[in-house]
Motif scaffolding. Sequence first.
Motif, PDB file in Angstrom:
ATOM      1  N   MET A 155       0.848  -1.187   0.000  1.00 57.87           N
ATOM      2  CA  MET A 155       0.000   0.000   0.000  1.00 57.87           C
ATOM      3  C   MET A 155       0.886   1.240   0.000  1.00 57.87           C
ATOM      4  SD  MET A 155      -2.899  -1.481  -0.043  1.00 57.87           S
ATOM      5  CE  MET A 155      -3.941  -0.020   0.085  1.00 57.87           C
ATOM      6  N   VAL A 156       0.571   2.154  -0.878  1.00 53.45           N
ATOM      7  CA  VAL A 156       1.453   3.296  -1.117  1.00 53.45           C
ATOM      8  C   VAL A 156       0.659   4.606  -1.025  1.00 53.45           C
ATOM      9  CG1 VAL A 156       3.218   4.241  -2.636  1.00 53.45           C
ATOM     10  CG2 VAL A 156       2.674   1.806  -2.746  1.00 53.45           C
ATOM     11  N   TRP A 157       1.286   5.594  -0.424  1.00 55.27           N
ATOM     12  CA  TRP A 157       0.738   6.957  -0.411  1.00 55.27           C
ATOM     13  C   TRP A 157       1.578   7.835  -1.333  1.00 55.27           C
ATOM     14  CZ3 TRP A 157      -3.710   8.689   1.690  1.00 55.27           C
ATOM     15  CH2 TRP A 157      -4.324   7.917   2.670  1.00 55.27           C
ATOM     16  N   TYR A 158       0.872   8.619  -2.147  1.00 54.36           N
ATOM     17  CA  TYR A 158       1.481   9.638  -2.984  1.00 54.36           C
ATOM     18  C   TYR A 158       0.848  10.981  -2.633  1.00 54.36           C
ATOM     19  CZ  TYR A 158       3.552   6.158  -6.141  1.00 54.36           C
ATOM     20  OH  TYR A 158       4.299   5.141  -6.672  1.00 54.36           O
ATOM     21  N   ARG A 159       1.479  12.042  -3.067  1.00 47.01           N
ATOM     22  CA  ARG A 159       0.876  13.356  -2.930  1.00 47.01           C
ATOM     23  C   ARG A 159       1.186  14.205  -4.154  1.00 47.01           C
ATOM     24  NH1 ARG A 159       4.436  15.898   2.095  1.00 47.01           N
ATOM     25  NH2 ARG A 159       6.375  16.310   0.932  1.00 47.01           N
ATOM     26  N   GLN A 160       0.275  15.127  -4.406  1.00 43.60           N
ATOM     27  CA  GLN A 160       0.447  16.030  -5.540  1.00 43.60           C
ATOM     28  C   GLN A 160       0.072  17.432  -5.115  1.00 43.60           C
ATOM     29  OE1 GLN A 160      -1.789  15.024  -9.104  1.00 43.60           O
ATOM     30  NE2 GLN A 160      -0.337  16.129 -10.372  1.00 43.60           N
ATOM     31  N   ALA A 161       1.070  18.289  -5.099  1.00 44.70           N
ATOM     32  CA  ALA A 161       0.823  19.691  -4.806  1.00 44.70           C
ATOM     33  C   ALA A 161       0.342  20.389  -6.075  1.00 44.70           C
ATOM     34  CB  ALA A 161       2.094  20.344  -4.281  1.00 44.70           C
ATOM     35  N   ALA A 162      -0.325  21.503  -5.880  1.00 43.24           N
ATOM     36  CA  ALA A 162      -0.874  22.248  -7.012  1.00 43.24           C
ATOM     37  C   ALA A 162       0.237  22.621  -7.994  1.00 43.24           C
ATOM     38  CB  ALA A 162      -1.583  23.498  -6.520  1.00 43.24           C
ATOM     39  N   GLY A 163       0.037  22.282  -9.247  1.00 41.95           N
ATOM     40  CA  GLY A 163       0.993  22.635 -10.277  1.00 41.95           C
ATOM     41  C   GLY A 163       2.245  21.777 -10.326  1.00 41.95           C
ATOM     42  N   LYS A 164       2.267  20.709  -9.525  1.00 36.14           N
ATOM     43  CA  LYS A 164       3.453  19.854  -9.476  1.00 36.14           C
ATOM     44  C   LYS A 164       3.071  18.410  -9.785  1.00 36.14           C
ATOM     45  CE  LYS A 164       6.056  22.708  -6.235  1.00 36.14           C
ATOM     46  NZ  LYS A 164       6.875  22.710  -4.986  1.00 36.14           N
ATOM     47  N   GLN A 165       4.093  17.609 -10.053  1.00 32.96           N
ATOM     48  CA  GLN A 165       3.851  16.198 -10.322  1.00 32.96           C
ATOM     49  C   GLN A 165       3.570  15.448  -9.024  1.00 32.96           C
ATOM     50  OE1 GLN A 165       7.348  14.844 -12.529  1.00 32.96           O
ATOM     51  NE2 GLN A 165       6.210  15.057 -14.442  1.00 32.96           N
ATOM     52  N   ARG A 166       2.848  14.348  -9.185  1.00 30.44           N
ATOM     53  CA  ARG A 166       2.586  13.482  -8.044  1.00 30.44           C
ATOM     54  C   ARG A 166       3.877  12.778  -7.643  1.00 30.44           C
ATOM     55  NH1 ARG A 166      -2.771  10.251  -8.707  1.00 30.44           N
ATOM     56  NH2 ARG A 166      -1.698   9.500 -10.569  1.00 30.44           N
ATOM     57  N   VAL A 167       4.124  12.711  -6.337  1.00 30.25           N
ATOM     58  CA  VAL A 167       5.363  12.111  -5.842  1.00 30.25           C
ATOM     59  C   VAL A 167       5.073  11.096  -4.744  1.00 30.25           C
ATOM     60  CG1 VAL A 167       6.768  14.120  -6.425  1.00 30.25           C
ATOM     61  CG2 VAL A 167       5.728  13.972  -4.159  1.00 30.25           C
ATOM     62  N   PHE A 168       5.971  10.177  -4.609  1.00 25.49           N
ATOM     63  CA  PHE A 168       5.899   9.142  -3.591  1.00 25.49           C
ATOM     64  C   PHE A 168       6.071   9.739  -2.203  1.00 25.49           C
ATOM     65  CE2 PHE A 168       6.632   5.101  -1.592  1.00 25.49           C
ATOM     66  CZ  PHE A 168       7.690   5.298  -0.706  1.00 25.49           C
ATOM     67  N   VAL A 169       5.268   9.243  -1.261  1.00 25.36           N
ATOM     68  CA  VAL A 169       5.385   9.688   0.128  1.00 25.36           C
ATOM     69  C   VAL A 169       5.852   8.539   1.021  1.00 25.36           C
ATOM     70  CG1 VAL A 169       4.149  10.581   2.133  1.00 25.36           C
ATOM     71  CG2 VAL A 169       3.578  11.417  -0.154  1.00 25.36           C
ATOM     72  N   ALA A 170       5.123   7.438   0.981  1.00 26.07           N
ATOM     73  CA  ALA A 170       5.457   6.323   1.873  1.00 26.07           C
ATOM     74  C   ALA A 170       4.759   5.067   1.386  1.00 26.07           C
ATOM     75  CB  ALA A 170       5.009   6.636   3.304  1.00 26.07           C
ATOM     76  N   GLN A 171       5.295   3.921   1.787  1.00 25.17           N
ATOM     77  CA  GLN A 171       4.647   2.659   1.474  1.00 25.17           C
ATOM     78  C   GLN A 171       4.832   1.682   2.617  1.00 25.17           C
ATOM     79  OE1 GLN A 171       6.348   0.877  -2.054  1.00 25.17           O
ATOM     80  NE2 GLN A 171       8.261   0.337  -1.034  1.00 25.17           N
ATOM     81  N   VAL A 172       3.893   0.764   2.716  1.00 26.10           N
ATOM     82  CA  VAL A 172       4.006  -0.319   3.690  1.00 26.10           C
ATOM     83  C   VAL A 172       3.803  -1.630   2.942  1.00 26.10           C
ATOM     84  CG1 VAL A 172       1.564  -0.126   4.384  1.00 26.10           C
ATOM     85  CG2 VAL A 172       3.224  -1.237   5.897  1.00 26.10           C
ATOM     86  N   LEU A 173       4.732  -2.537   3.134  1.00 29.73           N
ATOM     87  CA  LEU A 173       4.721  -3.814   2.439  1.00 29.73           C
ATOM     88  C   LEU A 173       3.879  -4.824   3.210  1.00 29.73           C
ATOM     89  CD1 LEU A 173       7.159  -2.242   1.237  1.00 29.73           C
ATOM     90  CD2 LEU A 173       8.255  -4.477   0.900  1.00 29.73           C
ATOM     91  N   PRO A 174       3.563  -5.958   2.576  1.00 27.81           N
ATOM     92  CA  PRO A 174       2.749  -6.971   3.263  1.00 27.81           C
ATOM     93  C   PRO A 174       3.346  -7.435   4.593  1.00 27.81           C
ATOM     94  CG  PRO A 174       2.782  -7.431   0.929  1.00 27.81           C
ATOM     95  CD  PRO A 174       3.750  -6.292   1.157  1.00 27.81           C
ATOM     96  N   ASP A 175       4.671  -7.418   4.694  1.00 29.93           N
ATOM     97  CA  ASP A 175       5.289  -7.877   5.946  1.00 29.93           C
ATOM     98  C   ASP A 175       5.346  -6.786   7.007  1.00 29.93           C
ATOM     99  OD1 ASP A 175       8.848  -7.729   4.996  1.00 29.93           O
ATOM    100  OD2 ASP A 175       7.282  -6.205   5.046  1.00 29.93           O
ATOM    101  N   GLY A 176       4.809  -5.600   6.678  1.00 32.44           N
ATOM    102  CA  GLY A 176       4.781  -4.501   7.636  1.00 32.44           C
ATOM    103  C   GLY A 176       5.951  -3.548   7.548  1.00 32.44           C
ATOM    104  N   SER A 177       6.957  -3.891   6.761  1.00 37.62           N
ATOM    105  CA  SER A 177       8.087  -2.984   6.595  1.00 37.62           C
ATOM    106  C   SER A 177       7.641  -1.773   5.777  1.00 37.62           C
ATOM    107  CB  SER A 177       9.251  -3.694   5.921  1.00 37.62           C
ATOM    108  OG  SER A 177       8.892  -4.159   4.635  1.00 37.62           O
ATOM    109  N   SER A 178       8.382  -0.676   5.927  1.00 36.49           N
ATOM    110  CA  SER A 178       7.942   0.573   5.319  1.00 36.49           C
ATOM    111  C   SER A 178       9.112   1.357   4.737  1.00 36.49           C
ATOM    112  CB  SER A 178       7.202   1.428   6.353  1.00 36.49           C
ATOM    113  OG  SER A 178       8.024   1.677   7.474  1.00 36.49           O
ATOM    114  N   ASP A 179       8.773   2.267   3.836  1.00 31.43           N
ATOM    115  CA  ASP A 179       9.738   3.176   3.239  1.00 31.43           C
ATOM    116  C   ASP A 179       9.115   4.566   3.177  1.00 31.43           C
ATOM    117  OD1 ASP A 179      10.041   0.426   1.269  1.00 31.43           O
ATOM    118  OD2 ASP A 179      11.860   1.211   2.218  1.00 31.43           O
TER     119      ASP A 179
END
Length: 111
Positions: A34-58
């Motif tokens: 599961m991944v979260w992205y964000r997009q500010a006005a006038g900018k490209q969508r960028v990666f914020v964080a993710q959590v893998l099935p085993d619970g590890s995160s980035d």
Amino acid sequence: QVQLVESGGGLVQPGGSLRLSCAASGIPFHYSTMVWYRQAAGKQRVFVAQVLPDGSSDFADSVKGRFGISRDNAKNTVTLQMSSLKPEDTAVYSCKTGAGWGQGTQVTVSS
């Protein structure tokens, strides 16, 4: 059919906290990254964080130490806990898994 529904956005002052949730259906959630992205006005969508099935995160470097991510496999939800928010965190935050996207939720950090 994948369905992702975000909630929890809103207006918060700099330094404040918010918790975003993403409720998923139509997928084998406990096997899904599961991944979260964000997009500010006038900018490209960028990666914020993710959590893998085993619970590890980035995390993106811009949010490390301020944001946390967790998953509840019993409720098919993923939560993005945001703290020490800055004006530059203002964006539409969207949840993603595989080919599916949520509709997004607005986060505005302003005094």
